[in-house]
Design an enzyme around this catalytic site. Structure first.
Site, mmCIF file in Angstrom:
data_model
loop_
_atom_site.group_PDB
_atom_site.id
_atom_site.type_symbol
_atom_site.label_atom_id
_atom_site.label_comp_id
_atom_site.label_asym_id
_atom_site.label_seq_id
_atom_site.Cartn_x
_atom_site.Cartn_y
_atom_site.Cartn_z
ATOM 1 N N SER A 117 0.827 -1.208 0.000
ATOM 2 C CA SER A 117 0.000 0.000 0.000
ATOM 3 C C SER A 117 0.857 1.252 0.000
ATOM 4 O O SER A 117 1.961 1.262 0.571
ATOM 5 C CB SER A 117 -0.858 -0.012 1.276
ATOM 6 N N TYR A 145 -1.416 -0.080 10.450
ATOM 7 C CA TYR A 145 -1.725 -0.700 9.153
ATOM 8 C C TYR A 145 -0.542 -0.536 8.186
ATOM 9 O O TYR A 145 -0.061 -1.509 7.591
ATOM 10 C CB TYR A 145 -2.991 -0.076 8.545
ATOM 11 N N LYS A 149 2.216 -3.356 6.462
ATOM 12 C CA LYS A 149 2.483 -3.522 5.027
ATOM 13 C C LYS A 149 3.983 -3.394 4.745
ATOM 14 O O LYS A 149 4.535 -4.135 3.913
ATOM 15 C CB LYS A 149 1.676 -2.512 4.210
HETATM 16 C C1 WQD Z 1 -9.140 10.317 0.436
HETATM 17 C C2 WQD Z 1 -9.216 11.808 0.708
HETATM 18 C C3 WQD Z 1 -9.764 12.366 2.976
HETATM 19 C C4 WQD Z 1 -13.943 10.984 2.885
HETATM 20 C C5 WQD Z 1 -6.728 5.358 2.762
HETATM 21 C C6 WQD Z 1 -5.594 4.682 3.469
HETATM 22 C C7 WQD Z 1 -4.681 4.071 2.461
HETATM 23 C C8 WQD Z 1 -5.441 3.135 1.544
HETATM 24 C C9 WQD Z 1 -6.596 3.821 0.922
HETATM 25 C C10 WQD Z 1 -5.718 0.817 2.262
HETATM 26 C C11 WQD Z 1 -8.575 12.222 2.042
HETATM 27 C C12 WQD Z 1 -10.824 12.856 2.031
HETATM 28 C C13 WQD Z 1 -12.624 11.267 2.581
HETATM 29 C C14 WQD Z 1 -14.876 12.055 3.026
HETATM 30 C C15 WQD Z 1 -13.100 13.605 2.545
HETATM 31 N N1 WQD Z 1 -5.943 2.049 2.292
HETATM 32 N N2 WQD Z 1 -12.212 12.554 2.419
HETATM 33 N N3 WQD Z 1 -14.407 13.322 2.850
HETATM 34 O O1 WQD Z 1 -6.956 8.342 3.410
HETATM 35 O O2 WQD Z 1 -6.072 8.699 1.061
HETATM 36 O O3 WQD Z 1 -6.189 6.424 1.994
HETATM 37 O O4 WQD Z 1 -7.405 4.426 1.918
HETATM 38 O O5 WQD Z 1 -5.083 0.067 1.705
HETATM 39 O O6 WQD Z 1 -3.704 3.408 3.141
HETATM 40 O O7 WQD Z 1 -4.899 5.627 4.242
HETATM 41 O O8 WQD Z 1 -8.266 7.495 1.380
HETATM 42 O O9 WQD Z 1 -10.560 7.553 0.567
HETATM 43 O O10 WQD Z 1 -10.142 7.707 3.058
HETATM 44 O O11 WQD Z 1 -9.561 9.624 1.609
HETATM 45 O O12 WQD Z 1 -12.740 14.783 2.425
HETATM 46 O O13 WQD Z 1 -16.054 11.872 3.313
HETATM 47 O O14 WQD Z 1 -10.600 12.151 0.830
HETATM 48 O O15 WQD Z 1 -9.555 13.302 4.006
HETATM 49 O O16 WQD Z 1 -7.955 13.450 1.853
HETATM 50 P P1 WQD Z 1 -6.820 7.867 2.024
HETATM 51 P P2 WQD Z 1 -9.709 8.036 1.683
#
Ligand code: WQD
Length: 323
Positions: A117, A145, A149
């Protein structure tokens, strides 16, 4: 060849199974169904229900199906949950991998693809100022997490060297979309499904922070269609099947294109017709401002590049949305 896909009943794993079969490969799924769904496994693919901590069941499965390569996706993957339950995450993601590698090396199976990841990078400075995160960017995971990885990559590399495996660690960036509605993500843990959930409930989507040092102030990510991601696994599997013992690849899987939270919400509005304007909430702790992959190495090593854009990700995820 027959490939064992651990976690093959999960959202990403089921796409890997589908892509492998489209490439003419045989597949066996190994999944404990803790979050996986049996219905995602095609009826002519065998599903072995088991844990990667169960050495005896792994040994039997590898032998009975004459497995010749492994693609290992089975893992816990919620960042927040990993902060609350680190021991569980280390047990399932690291100890489960150790047991699997012991079974794989004992069975004489050589190609091994590991699901890693972008979480291994943590908050990479390389992502700021329009820069790209390469595989040489320092790994400083910010959650248990991400630690599991990174430790998993080390374990795969060390075991692979010692036993003459051919290994690849694939660092996924932000995965979205579905190849068909029945394979859509059922969890509501990432941006696209979280926005769908709010919009279909008649609520405003939430933007976690709009004061980041990015063009529109919201976080920028590298979104990758799960069907493209699955095809990258097939390319890696084919490469490893004919690779020299001791081969070890570490590859980002992204598009090299940054998309902000606001841009993503705009596309979702266009594709769903649900256009309730978002509200701005406080920053979510631990969110990096910008994480965009350099996808050069995988293009060079495997000849793979992503084909599908953000609009296809959103449209296909929406087609499979149950709400
Ligand atoms: C993306 C962006 C949020 C929801 C995570 C893990 C990563 C991988 C994928 C596993 C961020 C913003 C989100 C909302 C928002 N996981 N957001 N409003 O955090 O980049 O990655 O998932 O393998 O390891 O860390 O993904 O989709 O949660 O967020 O503003 O309602 O969207 O703050 O900037 P992230 P995400």
């Amino acid at each position: 060849m027959t490939w064992l896909i651990t976690g093959g009943a999960g959202y990403i794993g089921a796409h890997v199974v589908r892509a492998l079969r489209e490439a003419g490969e045989r597949a066996v799924v190994y999944d404990d169904l803790s979050t996986g769904v049996a219905d995602r496994v095609p009826s002519d693919v065998e599903l072995v229900v088991g844990s990667t901590l169960d050495r005896a069941r792994l040994d039997r499965t590898l032998e009975r199906h004459d497995v010749s390569g492994v693609i290992h996706l089975a893992a816990k993957k919620q960042v927040g949950e990993s902060v609350e339950q680190p021991l569980r995450y280390y047990r399932e993601n690291v100890e489960g991998l150790r047991v699997l590698l012991a079974a794989v090396t004992a069975a004489g199976v050589r190609p091994f693809v590991f699901s890693s990841s972008a979480a291994v990078y943590g908050m990479p400075d390389a992502g700021l100022d329009g820069g790209l995160v390469t595989e040489e960017t320092p790994c400083v995971p910010m959650s248990p997490y991400g630690e599991t990885k990174l430790a998993g990559e080390w374990l795969v590399r060390a075991a692979g060297r010692a036993a003459g495996l051919a290994t690849a660690s694939l660092r996924y960036f932000n995965v979205a979309g579905a190849a068909s509605p029945d394979l859509a993500d059922t969890g509501v843990f990432n941006l696209v499904p979280m926005v769908f959930e709010r919009l279909t409930a008649g609520e405003a989507p939430r933007v976690f922070g709009d004061d980041y040092p990015t063009p529109d102030g919201t976080c920028v990510r590298d979104y990758i269609h799960v069907a493209d991601l699955a095809e990258a696994h097939v390319a890696a599997a084919h490469r490893l099947a004919s690779a020299a013992p001791g081969t070890d690849l570490t590859l980002n899987i992204g598009r090299g294109v940054g998309v902000s939270v606001r841009e993503m919400i705009d596309v979702i509005g266009e594709e769903t017709g649900l256009t309730t304007p978002p509200v701005v909430d406080p920053r979510r702790p631990g969110d990096p401002a910008r994480v965009v992959a350099s996808a050069d190495r995988i293009a060079t090593e495997l000849g793979w590049t992503a084909k599908r854009d953000v609009r296809e990700m959103v449209a296909s995820a929406w087609a499979g949305w149950p709400g």
